[in-house]
Enzyme design. Structure first.
Site, PDB file in Angstrom:
ATOM      1  CG  MET A  44      26.271  -8.195  22.668  1.00 18.80           C
ATOM      2  SD  MET A  44      27.752  -7.819  21.724  1.00 18.80           S
ATOM      3  CE  MET A  44      28.760  -7.024  22.978  1.00 18.80           C
TER       4      MET A  44
ATOM      5  CB  VAL B 163      16.341 -10.246  26.713  1.00 17.44           C
ATOM      6  CG1 VAL B 163      16.388 -11.186  25.537  1.00 17.44           C
ATOM      7  CG2 VAL B 163      15.743 -10.887  27.939  1.00 17.44           C
TER       8      VAL B 163
ATOM      9  CB  SER C 148      23.842  -1.272  25.634  1.00 17.76           C
ATOM     10  OG  SER C 148      22.738  -1.866  25.008  1.00 17.76           O
TER      11      SER C 148
ATOM     12  CG  HIS D 144      28.526  -1.327  26.932  1.00 17.23           C
ATOM     13  ND1 HIS D 144      28.517  -0.222  26.127  1.00 17.23           N
ATOM     14  CD2 HIS D 144      27.591  -2.160  26.424  1.00 17.23           C
ATOM     15  CE1 HIS D 144      27.615  -0.380  25.173  1.00 17.23           C
ATOM     16  NE2 HIS D 144      27.046  -1.547  25.327  1.00 17.23           N
TER      17      HIS D 144
ATOM     18  CD  GLU E  70      31.063   2.764  26.559  1.00 14.15           C
ATOM     19  OE1 GLU E  70      31.136   3.852  26.006  1.00 14.15           O
ATOM     20  OE2 GLU E  70      29.980   2.149  26.658  1.00 14.15           O
TER      21      GLU E  70
ATOM     22  CG  ASN F  63      25.869   2.494  22.144  1.00 15.93           C
ATOM     23  OD1 ASN F  63      26.608   2.218  21.210  1.00 15.93           O
ATOM     24  ND2 ASN F  63      25.286   1.584  22.900  1.00 15.93           N
TER      25      ASN F  63
ATOM     26  CE1 TYR G 240      42.917   2.091  20.909  1.00 18.04           C
ATOM     27  CE2 TYR G 240      42.752   1.759  23.270  1.00 18.04           C
ATOM     28  CZ  TYR G 240      43.517   1.863  22.130  1.00 18.04           C
ATOM     29  OH  TYR G 240      44.874   1.725  22.206  1.00 18.04           O
TER      30      TYR G 240
END
Lengths: 661, 427
Positions: free
Chosen positions: A332, A405, A433, A454, A466, A504, A641
């Site tokens: 990421m 992490v 997240s 996010h 987000e 999520n 989206y």
């Protein structure tokens, strides 16, 4: 400016247009729609233009007018299209038919003017704007980065309705014209010139009027596409070409969901060799499209996405973002850094050592090679992304994004240091997240500085970010976060700090529900095919494989849905069969594609798909009810989206309201 | 005549400098200069503003850019009423422009001005040789077929070999590097001294970058965000491995790619104004441009091609009754490390002072800690005509932020010329 002549013909009053006749007999017609950032063609504007054209016809036949140059008075560009806000009022087929006939008649009259009519184009020239330009005799455009020509209609569930289908085929030939109408792809100046949509390019806007004047005085007329291009629409070739187009479109959109491109192809199949007939055939097919649910929903999605762009900070406090410091060079972090660099930011990417950063830099290079055109552009992007083992980029960063992490203590330490070392106005953001934002922020001197940004994997493909709001944040903190997301070309949706945020949270019950069905014996290919038949871009099992089973499991647990240890899901994870990234999950993966077996027949695949997405729709409704997102609208655009949820249904909340999900 | 007005330096903007054939391979002088001026327009809110005069130039220039300063001003969004003048005195171009404009502001002819320069090696004009060029002109003037054919009489294919622009001295046939090798020999400048100076330039420049000094001076252009020649991680050991770049045979060569400026693309601009003009717009005054001097020497007679700044500085100080002790910051353009070192040595040398500068007492020593404290052209690179504006902008900000009083700028140019300027802190 040239000295004004008073025309002998009375020009009708107009809000959107100004006209003056100069001493050479050139008529300068400038469109500048009042109180609007861009020019659009509303019914009122078109009616004004009709009155002006009547006057121009008289002046042309009296000989006092030698030609007309149509320019835009707005910096933003020429004309961005028809006025979409009026589309809903046109649901009555009679009203729409009359409006289309009026526009066709008007554009035909412009084309039939006895004197040359030249369009001078800068910035956006889209949809109805391009159709108007194509009705002129000659087109000059500015060859800079901002010029864009195209037909985005298909994204609204329709196709060009002011004669553009026929005229674009006339100028660019059937293959190129259909390609841009079917994809909605916007062209820069040079490709538009190569395609024949534009006749001449100039370096700067000042030169438009001079090149246009020359074109008028020399009575230049754009040549239609040559025979070598037109041949693709002749006789039996046309049917073959149409079938190729159907196959191409079919890869992306199903006719029952998105009828517009298929309808346009049928129109082409009927009349592709005769641009006038094609133009005449437009309205009959256009009217049902405009009244379809698909088009209504896509229009709403368009307005919602435009609404997202209005977030952020405007005016003189508008922040400038130049330098981004990303901490954590994993998948990421590395991909966020690469994306920011691609979008022009200077990026420092920090991790413990070069070995950890190197793979991210390599992935970034691959992204730049894919997205940028020239070697210089690629090299410059590579130079914008710097490895930063010592973290020296922190001090000068405008935005700090942490993507290490998921460990609370490490994150707290990072932001404690960042708070000290960054300049006061810099945005501090975490890509977490699963850790509650408040818990990371609470030890900071100014906990309101920390927001969540996010991103979704793959970062380069998913448009959503987000923007996570904790109870410490002020509106201004969130607005700046949204402004940054917009600055890197992402669509920000503000979401309250709550487990799973929005995407999520709604995805997980849907994916887990599908996994349970498969565990209970359902055929995974059938499950995935059903979701796609409903309108999802990818089935839930394939999606789980793509996301990674380990990631899915941890998100599921965080949302309070632990994976049963004796399940197939748990066994796959235990065997390190984590999905696409390991080559094996629920599916076997080969060359980045899931190897799928036959889909067993099912009487109502779409119906099954609708059952499958129930948990997603339910979860969205709960998220709205709990205030995780502010409105149904934001929930719909966020889920579209973030998950690709059927745009033609208008998002989960709209689909439920319409009784379609 | 009315009293002279002070010349305020409001600020500067430049695009990042990029080594030739790298970041700006697809750009040209007009787009680069337009972007530098655009940086000033953004920063000081000058869109549509009528500036008294824009003076700018390029050393390597296409004939199509005959009105470069004017076209770039229009591209940048300044008022169409802003006149633009092209000027050119090699590497001294934009500093000379600032001095000329400063004089116009001082006497009240104009209230605001922009001095700027640009250069690109990546888009330099390549032309046919003289012979073919004359044929082409004769051909274009020919009326009859006979005349047209005559234009090609005696043609041979070799005439079509394109001629790249040259920075050789027309009078000596030597390149600038070869001339500077001679200066190094003449003034006994060692390779080690040159490398040490180059290293310091890179280190100083890198530190200035890390401190964010350049953040509001450099505007991104064409996807390039910072100068790509500054090397924070270079070392004397690395430099020692380089081979001589200009004197490859004699064994005496000391100039290398590491202690000479690289071919560079870039553009820079400085906004000058009367104090009233700046104040009326709420714009800052970073410093004042107080004195200037251009000078030349007998380089063809052997005085050293890049030694003329010694004269310019000497004359300027004489006019102002200042000595080196009165100067807090020295900005000595580093065309080559050897050029800086030879200049410093000459100012200390009694004979040179007496014979060439007409001074009985040498100008003397300069504290090395006052010289190029934020690095100079060896690190940033040297797009010829842009360098003066880069230095002037950096100097003005240095004075405004450091509390120092007075700074001296010296720039050597081709043709045995030099331009010097004095900048003083505001308030």
């Amino acid at each position: 400016m040239a000295q004004m002549q008073t025309p002998n013909v009375q020009m009708p009053p107009s809000r959107a247009f100004t006209f003056h006749l100069d001493f050479e007999g050139l008529g300068w017609l400038t469109i500048d729609v009042p109180d609007a950032p861009v020019n659009t063609l509303s019914r009122e504007t078109l009616a004004e233009l009709a009155g002006i054209v009547t006057a121009l016809e008289e002046m042309a036949s009296s000989g006092e007018l030698k030609g007309v140059v149509l320019l835009s008075g707005k910096d933003s560009g020429f004309i961005a299209g028809a006025d979409i806000t009026e589309f809903d009022e046109m649901s009555d087929p009679g009203v729409l038919r009359a409006a289309l006939d009026r526009a066709h008649g008007l554009f035909d009259r412009i084309e039939a003017l006895k004197v040359p009519v030249v369009a001078g184009i800068h910035g956006f020239c889209l949809g109805g704007g391009l159709e108007l330009a194509l009705a002129c005799h000659y087109r000059v455009a500015v060859n800079d980065d901002r010029t864009r020509l195209g037909f985005p209609e298909v994204n609204l569930g329709i196709f060009p309705g002011f004669g553009g289908s026929g005229r674009s085929i006339r100028q660019a030939g059937p293959v190129d014209a259909m390609q841009i109408m079917l994809t909605g792809k916007l062209l820069r100046a040079s490709p538009a010139r190569r395609m024949g949509l534009v006749d001449k390019l100039v370096r700067v806007r000042d030169t438009l009027r001079w090149e246009a004047r020359k074109a008028v005085l020399q009575a230049r007329k754009s040549s239609p596409a040559p025979f070598t291009k037109r041949v693709m629409a002749l006789g039996p070739v046309r049917g073959y070409v149409a079938n190729k187009m159907r196959a191409e479109v079919g890869r992306k959109a199903k006719p029952e969901h998105y009828p517009a491109p298929y309808s346009l192809i049928e129109l082409f199949e009927q009349h592709g060799d005769d641009w006038r007939a094609m133009k005449r055939g437009e309205a009959e097919r256009f009217i049902p499209l405009m009244n379809s649910n698909t088009s209504k929903n896509l229009r709403r999605v368009f307005f919602l996405s435009e609404g997202l762009k209005k977030q952020g900070v405007r005016g003189k406090d508008k922040p400038v973002f130049r330098r981004v410091h990303v901490i954590g060079a994993g998948v990421m972090g590395g991909d966020i850094a690469a994306w920011c660099a691609l979008r022009g930011m200077g990026v420092t990417l920090q991790d413990l050592d070069m070995e950890r950063i190197k793979p991210a830099l390599d992935r970034a290079k691959a992204l730049f090679r894919k997205r940028l055109r020239s070697k210089t552009e690629i090299d410059n992007a590579v130079a914008r992304l710097e490895a930063d083992v010592t973290g020296k980029g922190l001090a000068r960063a405008d935005v700090v994004i942490e993507a290490v992490v998921e460990n609370l203590e490490i994150k707290r330490k990072i932001f404690a240091e960042a708070e000290l070392k960054t300049r006061p106005g810099a945005i501090l953001a975490t890509n977490t997240s699963s850790i509650e934002l408040e818990r990371i922020a609470e030890n900071l001197t100014a906990p309101g500085r920390l927001i969540g940004l996010h991103f979704f994997n793959p970062v380069a493909q998913l448009p959503l970010v987000e923007v996570i709001r904790s109870r410490f944040n002020a509106d201004a903190d969130i607005a700046r976060g949204a402004a940054f997301a917009l600055a890197i070309g992402k669509s920000p949706v503000v979401v309250k700090s709550a487990p799973g945020f929005l995407v999520n949270r709604v995805l997980m019950p849907y994916m887990l529900g599908a996994v349970q069905r498969v565990e209970a014996g359902a055929n995974k290919e059938q499950i995935d095919a059903a979701a796609v038949a409903f309108g999802m871009p990818m089935g839930p099992i394939e999606l789980m494989d793509t996301v990674g089973l380990d990631v899915g499991k941890s998100v599921a647990e965080e949302l309070g849905n632990p994976v049963a240890p004796d399940s197939q899901f748990a066994r796959l994870i235990a065997d390190r069969k984590l999905g696409r990234k390991t080559g094996q999950g629920f599916y076997t993966w080969s060359n980045g594609k899931a190897v799928k077996g036959e889909v067993p027949p099912h009487p109502d695949l779409a119906g099954l798909g609708r059952e499958l997405v129930q948990p997603l729709v339910n979860a969205t409704a709960v998220a709205v009810a709990e205030g995780v997102v502010a409105s149904d609208d934001l929930a719909d655009i966020g889920v579209i989206y973030g998950t690709g949820f059927a745009p033609f249904l208008g998002g989960p909340m709209q689909a439920r309201k319409d009784g379609r999900a | 005549m009315a009293e002279l007005r002070k010349v305020a330096i409001v600020g500067s903007a430049r695009i990042p400098f990029a080594r030739a054939y790298t970041g700006y391979a697809e750009e040209g002088n007009l787009t680069m200069l337009g972007a530098a001026l655009g940086g000033l327009v953004e920063k000081y809110n000058l869109r549509g503003e009528h500036i008294g005069e824009v003076m700018a130039g390029a050393v390597l220039s296409h004939s199509r850019d005959f009105n470069l300063a004017r076209e770039a001003s229009l591209d940048a969004g300044l008022s169409p009423r802003t006149p633009g003048t092209n000027v050119q005195i090699a590497c001294g171009t934009s500093l000379q422009a600032a001095l000329a404009l400063g004089a116009k502001i001082a006497i009240g002819e104009i209230d605001s001005a922009i001095a700027a320069g640009t250069d690109t090696v990546s888009d330099s004009p390549v032309v046919f040789g003289d012979k073919f060029q004359h044929r082409a002109i004769n051909l274009s003037r020919a009326r009859t077929t006979g005349e047209k054919l005559k234009a090609f009489k005696g043609f041979n294919l070799g005439e079509l070999t394109p001629v790249a622009p040259s920075t050789q001295e027309p009078r000596t046939g030597l390149s600038m590097g070869q001339h500077c090798e001679l200066m190094a020999r003449q003034w006994d400048i060692s390779r080690e001294e040159q490398d040490a100076l180059a290293l310091r330039s890179h280190q100083n420049a890198a530190r200035a970058y890390d401190e964010g000094f350049h953040d509001d001076l450099v505007v991104p252009f064409a996807g390039v965000l910072k100068d790509n020649n500054v090397r924070a991680d270079t070392s004397l050991e690395k430099m020692a491995t380089m081979k001589p770049a200009f004197d490859k045979q004699s064994g005496h060569g000391t100039l290398t790619a590491a202690n000479s400026t690289p071919l560079t693309d870039g553009a820079a601009s400085v906004l000058l104004a009367s104090e009233d003009w700046a104040r009326a717009r709420g714009l800052p005054v970073l410093a004042y441009l107080t004195l200037g001097q251009v000078a030349a020497n007998d380089f063809a007679g052997g005085e050293g091609l890049l030694m003329a700044p010694t004269i310019a500085v000497s004359e300027m100080l004489r006019r102002s009754n200042l000595t080196f002790a009165d100067i807090d910051l020295f900005e000595i353009h580093e065309a080559f490390a050897a050029q800086v070192l030879a200049t410093l040595k000459a100012w200390r040398d009694p004979d040179y002072n007496r014979v060439t500068l007409g001074r009985d007492t040498p100008l003397g020593e300069i504290d090395p800690d006052r010289i190029n404290v934020r690095g100079s052209s060896l690190a940033y690179g040297h797009p010829f005509a842009a360098t003066g504006a880069r230095i002037l902008g950096l100097t003005a900000k240095s004075l405004a932020t450091s509390g120092k009083q007075r700074a001296l700028i010296s720039v050597c140019t081709a043709g045995g010329m030099g331009v010097a300027a004095l900048v003083e802190r505001a308030a």
